[in-house]
Design a protein around this motif. Structure first.
Motif, PDB file in Angstrom:
ATOM      1  N   ASP A  62     -91.914  18.499   0.762  1.00 48.07           N
ATOM      2  CA  ASP A  62     -90.558  17.697   1.005  1.00 48.07           C
ATOM      3  C   ASP A  62     -89.869  17.376   0.114  1.00 48.07           C
ATOM      4  OD1 ASP A  62     -89.064  16.598   2.635  1.00 48.07           O
ATOM      5  OD2 ASP A  62     -90.112  14.604   2.961  1.00 48.07           O
ATOM      6  N   LYS A  64     -86.364  17.969  -0.297  1.00 51.41           N
ATOM      7  CA  LYS A  64     -85.133  17.532   0.120  1.00 51.41           C
ATOM      8  C   LYS A  64     -84.180  18.075  -0.688  1.00 51.41           C
ATOM      9  CE  LYS A  64     -86.399  13.219   2.446  1.00 51.41           C
ATOM     10  NZ  LYS A  64     -87.609  13.450   2.467  1.00 51.41           N
ATOM     11  N   THR A  85     -88.329  21.556   2.351  1.00 51.16           N
ATOM     12  CA  THR A  85     -87.236  20.989   2.927  1.00 51.16           C
ATOM     13  C   THR A  85     -85.963  20.988   2.248  1.00 51.16           C
ATOM     14  OG1 THR A  85     -87.542  18.826   2.274  1.00 51.16           O
ATOM     15  CG2 THR A  85     -88.835  19.497   3.973  1.00 51.16           C
ATOM     16  N   GLN A 106     -86.774  24.269   5.918  1.00 56.19           N
ATOM     17  CA  GLN A 106     -86.406  23.335   6.732  1.00 56.19           C
ATOM     18  C   GLN A 106     -85.259  22.477   6.559  1.00 56.19           C
ATOM     19  OE1 GLN A 106     -90.453  21.607   6.792  1.00 56.19           O
ATOM     20  NE2 GLN A 106     -90.953  22.429   9.040  1.00 56.19           N
ATOM     21  N   GLU A 108     -83.220  19.223   6.401  1.00 52.10           N
ATOM     22  CA  GLU A 108     -83.635  17.534   6.972  1.00 52.10           C
ATOM     23  C   GLU A 108     -82.197  17.245   7.303  1.00 52.10           C
ATOM     24  OE1 GLU A 108     -85.890  15.062   6.556  1.00 52.10           O
ATOM     25  OE2 GLU A 108     -87.657  15.883   5.212  1.00 52.10           O
TER      26      GLU A 108
END
Length: 213
Positions: A62, A64, A85, A106, A108
């Motif tokens: 994750d 970001k 992400t 992915q 966010e």
């Protein structure tokens, strides 16, 4: 409608705490996430530990990520991550660069993203998004409501595999009944319980009850 998956978010500041939690529930959940704070504090070794412990599980980094997508994604993939992400404010070139270096990215969803932007992500070959109730929003008293559920439905209808996260509990899962959610992501909803393994099993049981055939 497929059975949603369950993802544990390891939002810790120390690797030792993350490992202690993930060992309780790693066999019960479907996906294991190295949270943003954990990655910032401990680096890519988190991913290597998770991969060594659970070679057959999906592992999410994750990050970001907002820039240098290719470099960040390659580092995560080399350390054992399947997914990474990126923040919705990242440019399409950043997202595409990341997508070339890891199995999947992915997006966010934070702040003032639009469905026009979402269509651009689809057009770029990106099929996963994460609909997020942020920690700050939850602390401000916001909860899952009709507006959120309608946005999740629209994203699914557009063709995304949609994960949802933010203040989820076993009791909130029923709010999503009838929606083809790909993955439910929770951290403290499991790890803060007295028996995290049993809490994870309760999530899985409720998912099967609502979405099972």
């Amino acid at each position: 409608m497929s059975l949603p998956k369950l993802q544990i978010a390891c939002d810790h500041s120390e690797l030792s705490s993350a490992l202690a939690d993930v060992k309780h529930v790693g066999d019960v959940v479907d996906i294991i996430e190295a949270g943003t704070i954990l990655l910032l504090q401990e680096g890519e070794k988190v991913l290597r530990y998770f991969r060594a412990l659970y070679p057959d599980k999906k592992i999410v980094a994750d990050t970001k990520c907002a820039d240098a997508g290719g470099t960040v994604a390659k580092n995560c993939a080399d350390a054992g991550a399947d997914y990474m992400t990126v923040i919705c404010a990242a440019t399409i070139p950043t997202m595409k660069a990341a997508a070339k270096e890891i199995k999947e990215i992915q997006v966010e969803l934070y702040g003032d993203w639009t469905f026009d932007q979402a269509q651009q992500w689809l057009d770029a070959g990106i099929s996963q998004v994460i609909y997020h109730q942020s920690r700050d929003a939850l602390l401000a008293g916001e909860t899952w409501g009709t507006k959120d559920l309608e946005k999740v439905k629209k994203l699914v209808e557009m063709g995304f595999r949609v994960s949802v996260t933010g203040g989820l509990s076993v009791d909130t899962l029923k709010l999503f009944a009838g929606i083809d959610v790909d993955t439910f992501i929770t951290g403290r909803g499991i790890t803060a319980e007295n028996d995290p393994k049993q809490a994870a099993k309760a999530f899985q049981a409720e998912i099967r009850r609502i979405w099972g055939n």
